[in-house]
Design an enzyme around this catalytic site. Sequence first.
Site, PDB file in Angstrom:
ATOM      1  N   HIS A 111      -9.017   3.395  -1.692  1.00  0.00           N
ATOM      2  CA  HIS A 111      -7.679   2.943  -1.768  1.00  0.00           C
ATOM      3  C   HIS A 111      -7.004   2.188  -2.990  1.00  0.00           C
ATOM      4  CE1 HIS A 111      -3.675   2.220  -0.326  1.00  0.00           C
ATOM      5  NE2 HIS A 111      -3.760   1.082   0.439  1.00  0.00           N
ATOM      6  N   LYS A 139     -10.235   6.891   3.593  1.00  0.00           N
ATOM      7  CA  LYS A 139     -11.947   6.834   4.085  1.00  0.00           C
ATOM      8  C   LYS A 139     -12.539   7.397   3.142  1.00  0.00           C
ATOM      9  CE  LYS A 139     -14.168   4.968   5.901  1.00  0.00           C
ATOM     10  NZ  LYS A 139     -15.673   5.266   5.527  1.00  0.00           N
ATOM     11  N   CYS A 158       0.686  -1.224   0.360  1.00  0.00           N
ATOM     12  CA  CYS A 158      -0.009  -0.123   0.038  1.00  0.00           C
ATOM     13  C   CYS A 158       0.830   1.234  -0.058  1.00  0.00           C
ATOM     14  CB  CYS A 158      -0.981  -0.100   1.251  1.00  0.00           C
ATOM     15  SG  CYS A 158      -2.037  -1.399   1.119  1.00  0.00           S
ATOM     16  N   CYS A 216     -14.017   1.152   7.316  1.00  0.00           N
ATOM     17  CA  CYS A 216     -13.175   0.698   6.322  1.00  0.00           C
ATOM     18  C   CYS A 216     -13.082   1.680   5.274  1.00  0.00           C
ATOM     19  CB  CYS A 216     -13.720  -0.602   5.820  1.00  0.00           C
ATOM     20  SG  CYS A 216     -13.934  -1.844   7.133  1.00  0.00           S
ATOM     21  N   SER A 217     -11.769   1.819   4.596  1.00  0.00           N
ATOM     22  CA  SER A 217     -11.831   2.549   3.465  1.00  0.00           C
ATOM     23  C   SER A 217     -12.342   1.765   2.264  1.00  0.00           C
ATOM     24  CB  SER A 217     -10.369   2.888   3.049  1.00  0.00           C
ATOM     25  OG  SER A 217      -9.504   1.649   2.923  1.00  0.00           O
TER      26      SER A 217
END
Lengths: 402, 477
Positions: A340, A336, A85, A210-211
């Site tokens: 992502h 958020k 990431c 959670c994103s």
Amino acid sequence: MGSHGIRDQVAIVGMGCTPFGEHWDRSADDLLVDAVVEAVASAGITIEDIDAFWLGTQASGVSGLALSRPLHLQFKPVTRLENMCATGSEALRNACYAVASGAYDVAMAVGVEKLKDSGMSGLVGTAMPGAGDDSRGEVTAPANFSLLAPAYAAKYGLPEEELKDVLTRIAWKNHVNGARNPRAQFRKEVPVERIRSAPIVAGMLGIFDCSGVSDGSAAAIVVRAEDAYRYTDKPIFVKALSFVAGPADGVLDPGYDFTTFPEVVAAAQDAYRQAGITDPRSELALAEVHDCFTPTELVLMEDLGFSERGQAWKDAGSGLFDLDGALPVNPDGGLKAFGHPIGASGLRMMFEAWLQLRGEAPPERTVRTVGEGRKLALTHNLGGGPGECVSFVSVVGSEPSA
Amino acid sequence: MAGLISYGAHVPYHRLARADIAAVLGSGGGKGTRAVAGYDEDTTSMAVEAARVALGANGLRRRVGQLFLATATPAYLDKANATAVHAALSLDEHVLAADMAGSVRSGIGALVTAAGSTVPTLAVLSDLRTGLPGGSDEAAGGDGAAAFVFGGHRPGSPVIAELLAHDTVSDEILERWRMPGAPASRVWEERFSEDIYVSLAGKALAAALGRAGIDLAAVDHFVVAGLHARACARVRRTVGVRPEAVAPDLTGVIGNAGTAQPGLLLADVLDRARPDETIALVVLGDGASVLLLRATDALPAHRSSRPVAAQIAAGSAPVPYAAYLSWRGLLDREPPRRPDPEPPYAPPAHRRNSWKYGFTASACEKCGTRHLPPDRVCASCRSIDAMVDEPMEQVHGTVATYTVDRLAHTPSPPMLVVVVDYDGGGRFRCQLTDAAEADAVIGARVEMTFRRTVTSGGIHNYFWKARPVRLGPPAQD
């Protein structure tokens, strides 16, 4: 042996960032062309002026051809890289070092990811088939990061209900910020009650903890600091770039307590040393951090030195990291509100630092700390999970150091 | 003196209340409960669990010379399943590990073969009984495994039950049959074979008693096993043993585990038989077999560490009938919107057999740090290639943190995940099984259990999971 940094040796003089979201009508190629075109336009140059490229993507392309083909680059060096990431940030780090070394005059870092086309919920792993003995088993990312919550609550004697309130507030804050950002995937404020009562995904985490899953791309153009003002009146100077890959022993060492990311602590300390920062909470104008899940952002506040150990839940709860707080965190809405897309996220964070430090963020999202004279911003990524991760921390500033 | 030197049983944690079958389907069912293998159990994993109990004591593992796995529901065909059991038990590579698979009769076949062996021989009987929804086999069946080691006794592992005699009569009879791959067996009219079985049992029993030189009055525990319930009941009732000698058949609480039933019933008797008591085991199925055993003075000190009755008592509250159906593949549930789990790949799995099957970690020779999975470089002192094997399967641990994963692939969502810190050092993250969400808490005590984690692409993935400690301390090897 040591990490010497390249403080003020290079500057970012152009950036581009696509809207992040469900780009059903765009391919990864389309997205990175958009980001590159916006970046070169903002620097007042053409693609031909760029000497070398670093493309960060986890799963949306392999080799330099993933960038050279859509852009039809004419025999330029293009490196495709991946570091989970932190991939987008890693692309920037490599481009900066290439320019600082003197090897190139103008370098570009591009990050892209197309996640929505998979049709899957959450991130889809890209490990080599058969790389292991299948003894690890599947644990989804939200479950992995949710391991932090009960451990944090237990360590600091915090009732889990109270921790849930804090996590809810972190999500609420980032949605408030994202609602003010035209590039964000989610552009609505979400009521606290709705966040708190959302269906549970893993552990204590509801869907709003959670994103999201989104597509996007972002790009940055890097030149030597002394050349920066030839491209723009408001370059962003790179103060620190720190990246660490952890020993991954938290997953096998009972000494690790799941309330911290030692990799982040190490990267932050190195970055602060490179940048000459002694008190990040008062020196930084803003921080864009890796809020993949709400407990991650909570723990990061302590790992990055914004809060004392065991105090982040109080600081987050009191609004310290709000848009108008003492240290705004994720003023663009964070993972958020953006989702992502792995390869793009680090450069998307840098794009917010670029806008805020240059005074170009929309008024409703402008952090007051810049107006009060702070000139530094931090971006942070981590990849992996509690106990075994990679971490990146950068510090950039709107002025060369005195 | 030849005979039995060790035994153990595995009764799965889960139960199905027969009344729930009728409640859902409107028919079928009955009274009581049956044992149900978890979604992550098959005959191979249950065999491992039973054998772990049997081999727990006195260094027996290093002495076992042969392993026979008997089951009517093998996890694989063509490929041996006994070798997975062998690997999970970390037996010596020179140990013969072979399947006796396909028929329920293979259970007594393995027992008789082991009983007649001169080297310590492990016979594991494991079965998973199914049937079409609403059918009598579904309700009457049960799942479980039992393991026995015969022969090759030494001072450390004395004979606990002497083999007095054995007799078998074989009879080709179309009584119960199942085409390979079929979900349920078929039976001829029960009364046709009932008379035949009663007659065969009489013959075998008389022959065995004659060989042992004792009469029926000397039998203190009369165990009758077989899928033909009426025949078994009549043999118990009419053969002439003292009524108080008839051993309970346990079908009311755990069902009839087919191939494993003789083993489970025998283990249950061994859990309480007193020295010098005589046990007659009668097994009906394509003939009749009788094993006559006499408990020795050594039995009380060498009973199973996990008595059958204790395992029955530690069973779960009944699982919903729908959950049972989905575990058995009879109810296809919507999978999560995630990529299918990867099947195991043969070379990496084979390279790490001792970890994947044996749960053997590594420990640093220099500083003692445990590494799960085994590593070459010490995470603590960074010594390279200074590791020794560290068997971890019997080590208990404590939950350091946990989560409930509602997205992950599992036949029984949600997936419980725990980070386990082991007594004496070492940490591993794995699934928690045989447990409810409330069991996943920081500080919970867990032990390891061998399971089939997932089946993907026609390949079973076996590995270890944690489960709450519910029964006594682990056996020490």
